[in-house]
Motif scaffolding. Structure first.
Motif, PDB file in Angstrom:
ATOM      1  N   LEU A  44     -92.295  56.897   6.975  1.00 51.31           N
ATOM      2  CA  LEU A  44     -92.081  57.946   5.725  1.00 51.31           C
ATOM      3  C   LEU A  44     -93.045  57.534   4.582  1.00 51.31           C
ATOM      4  O   LEU A  44     -92.937  56.439   4.349  1.00 51.31           O
ATOM      5  N   ASP A  45     -93.669  58.471   3.990  1.00 49.44           N
ATOM      6  CA  ASP A  45     -94.605  58.174   2.842  1.00 49.44           C
ATOM      7  C   ASP A  45     -93.540  58.325   1.462  1.00 49.44           C
ATOM      8  O   ASP A  45     -93.161  59.430   1.188  1.00 49.44           O
ATOM      9  N   ALA A  46     -93.320  57.202   0.848  1.00 50.80           N
ATOM     10  CA  ALA A  46     -92.661  57.377  -0.433  1.00 50.80           C
ATOM     11  C   ALA A  46     -93.192  58.208  -1.523  1.00 50.80           C
ATOM     12  O   ALA A  46     -92.389  58.613  -2.488  1.00 50.80           O
ATOM     13  N   GLY A  47     -94.289  58.298  -1.440  1.00 53.28           N
ATOM     14  CA  GLY A  47     -95.049  59.301  -2.315  1.00 53.28           C
ATOM     15  C   GLY A  47     -94.712  60.897  -2.255  1.00 53.28           C
ATOM     16  O   GLY A  47     -95.223  61.586  -3.094  1.00 53.28           O
ATOM     17  N   ASP A  48     -94.277  61.259  -0.999  1.00 58.42           N
ATOM     18  CA  ASP A  48     -94.167  62.554  -0.508  1.00 58.42           C
ATOM     19  C   ASP A  48     -92.829  63.176  -1.477  1.00 58.42           C
ATOM     20  O   ASP A  48     -91.672  62.358  -1.360  1.00 58.42           O
ATOM     21  N   PRO A  49     -92.928  64.163  -2.168  1.00 55.69           N
ATOM     22  CA  PRO A  49     -91.844  64.665  -3.018  1.00 55.69           C
ATOM     23  C   PRO A  49     -90.551  64.964  -2.255  1.00 55.69           C
ATOM     24  O   PRO A  49     -89.448  64.834  -2.791  1.00 55.69           O
ATOM     25  N   SER A  50     -90.722  65.102  -0.932  1.00 50.49           N
ATOM     26  CA  SER A  50     -89.622  65.463  -0.199  1.00 50.49           C
ATOM     27  C   SER A  50     -88.871  64.190   0.253  1.00 50.49           C
ATOM     28  O   SER A  50     -87.597  64.066   0.582  1.00 50.49           O
ATOM     29  N   VAL A  51     -89.359  63.033   0.181  1.00 56.67           N
ATOM     30  CA  VAL A  51     -88.967  61.772   0.417  1.00 56.67           C
ATOM     31  C   VAL A  51     -88.525  60.736  -0.627  1.00 56.67           C
ATOM     32  O   VAL A  51     -87.432  60.374  -0.761  1.00 56.67           O
ATOM     33  N   ALA A  52     -89.358  61.117  -1.975  1.00 53.11           N
ATOM     34  CA  ALA A  52     -88.909  59.945  -2.917  1.00 53.11           C
ATOM     35  C   ALA A  52     -87.686  60.298  -3.619  1.00 53.11           C
ATOM     36  O   ALA A  52     -87.238  59.163  -3.878  1.00 53.11           O
ATOM     37  N   PRO A  53     -87.305  61.325  -3.795  1.00 48.64           N
ATOM     38  CA  PRO A  53     -85.825  61.419  -4.389  1.00 48.64           C
ATOM     39  C   PRO A  53     -84.761  60.627  -3.676  1.00 48.64           C
ATOM     40  O   PRO A  53     -83.538  60.234  -4.221  1.00 48.64           O
ATOM     41  N   TYR A  54     -84.828  60.529  -2.355  1.00 43.61           N
ATOM     42  CA  TYR A  54     -83.724  59.758  -1.520  1.00 43.61           C
ATOM     43  C   TYR A  54     -84.007  58.127  -1.422  1.00 43.61           C
ATOM     44  O   TYR A  54     -82.992  57.577  -1.187  1.00 43.61           O
ATOM     45  N   LEU A  55     -84.978  57.685  -1.768  1.00 44.84           N
ATOM     46  CA  LEU A  55     -85.092  56.235  -1.771  1.00 44.84           C
ATOM     47  C   LEU A  55     -84.152  55.329  -2.381  1.00 44.84           C
ATOM     48  O   LEU A  55     -83.418  54.576  -1.700  1.00 44.84           O
ATOM     49  N   GLN A 102     -81.349  56.559  -3.904  1.00 45.95           N
ATOM     50  CA  GLN A 102     -79.786  56.810  -3.527  1.00 45.95           C
ATOM     51  C   GLN A 102     -79.351  56.483  -2.201  1.00 45.95           C
ATOM     52  O   GLN A 102     -78.169  56.291  -1.974  1.00 45.95           O
ATOM     53  N   GLU A 103     -80.414  56.926  -1.197  1.00 42.71           N
ATOM     54  CA  GLU A 103     -79.927  56.807   0.193  1.00 42.71           C
ATOM     55  C   GLU A 103     -80.189  55.245   0.701  1.00 42.71           C
ATOM     56  O   GLU A 103     -79.493  54.566   1.315  1.00 42.71           O
ATOM     57  N   ILE A 104     -81.288  54.645   0.344  1.00 42.59           N
ATOM     58  CA  ILE A 104     -81.702  53.458   0.815  1.00 42.59           C
ATOM     59  C   ILE A 104     -81.375  52.189  -0.015  1.00 42.59           C
ATOM     60  O   ILE A 104     -81.224  51.073   0.426  1.00 42.59           O
ATOM     61  N   GLY A 105     -81.426  52.524  -1.356  1.00 40.77           N
ATOM     62  CA  GLY A 105     -81.046  51.170  -2.308  1.00 40.77           C
ATOM     63  C   GLY A 105     -82.099  50.607  -2.980  1.00 40.77           C
ATOM     64  O   GLY A 105     -82.089  49.969  -3.606  1.00 40.77           O
ATOM     65  N   VAL A 142     -86.187  49.934   7.336  1.00 37.38           N
ATOM     66  CA  VAL A 142     -84.662  50.533   7.643  1.00 37.38           C
ATOM     67  C   VAL A 142     -84.221  50.168   9.190  1.00 37.38           C
ATOM     68  O   VAL A 142     -85.190  51.180  10.067  1.00 37.38           O
ATOM     69  N   VAL A 143     -83.712  49.363   9.538  1.00 42.68           N
ATOM     70  CA  VAL A 143     -83.106  49.142  10.953  1.00 42.68           C
ATOM     71  C   VAL A 143     -81.656  48.916  10.956  1.00 42.68           C
ATOM     72  O   VAL A 143     -81.330  47.973  10.356  1.00 42.68           O
ATOM     73  N   GLY A 144     -80.959  50.093  11.586  1.00 42.29           N
ATOM     74  CA  GLY A 144     -79.405  50.011  11.361  1.00 42.29           C
ATOM     75  C   GLY A 144     -78.850  49.796  10.129  1.00 42.29           C
ATOM     76  O   GLY A 144     -79.369  50.450   9.399  1.00 42.29           O
ATOM     77  N   ASN A 145     -78.227  48.563   9.994  1.00 36.21           N
ATOM     78  CA  ASN A 145     -77.722  48.355   8.429  1.00 36.21           C
ATOM     79  C   ASN A 145     -78.521  47.415   7.597  1.00 36.21           C
ATOM     80  O   ASN A 145     -77.875  47.021   6.505  1.00 36.21           O
TER      81      ASN A 145
END
Length: 79
Positions: free
Chosen positions: A31-42, A44-47, A55-58
């Protein structure tokens, strides 16, 4: 187990991380972190917004060094 690799497409360490997971023969969704559909979740969801991040399991492994160490210790020997 689903694996995600968060990268920035032109970043040197991201490109190295992509090569590393491919050499290991892993099935990883990139996933490209520069993609506007991905960036907002980094954060918030991944930390983290650090790239590359695997990201592998936990496990959330920000940075090329952590990714490399994890792959060498957990995935060496095919799996």
């Amino acid at each position: 187990m689903t694996m995600f690799l968060l990268v920035r497409s032109k970043e040197k360490e991201s490109l190295e991380a992509i090569q590393l997971v491919r050499r290991k023969g892993l099935e990883v969704e990139i996933l490209d972190a520069g993609d506007p559909s991905v960036a907002p979740y980094l954060v918030q969801e991944i930390g983290t917004a650090v790239t590359p991040t695997l990201v592998v399991g936990n496990y959330v492994l920000p940075g090329l060094n952590l990714i490399r160490e994890f792959l060498e210790s957990k995935i060496s020997g095919g799996g």
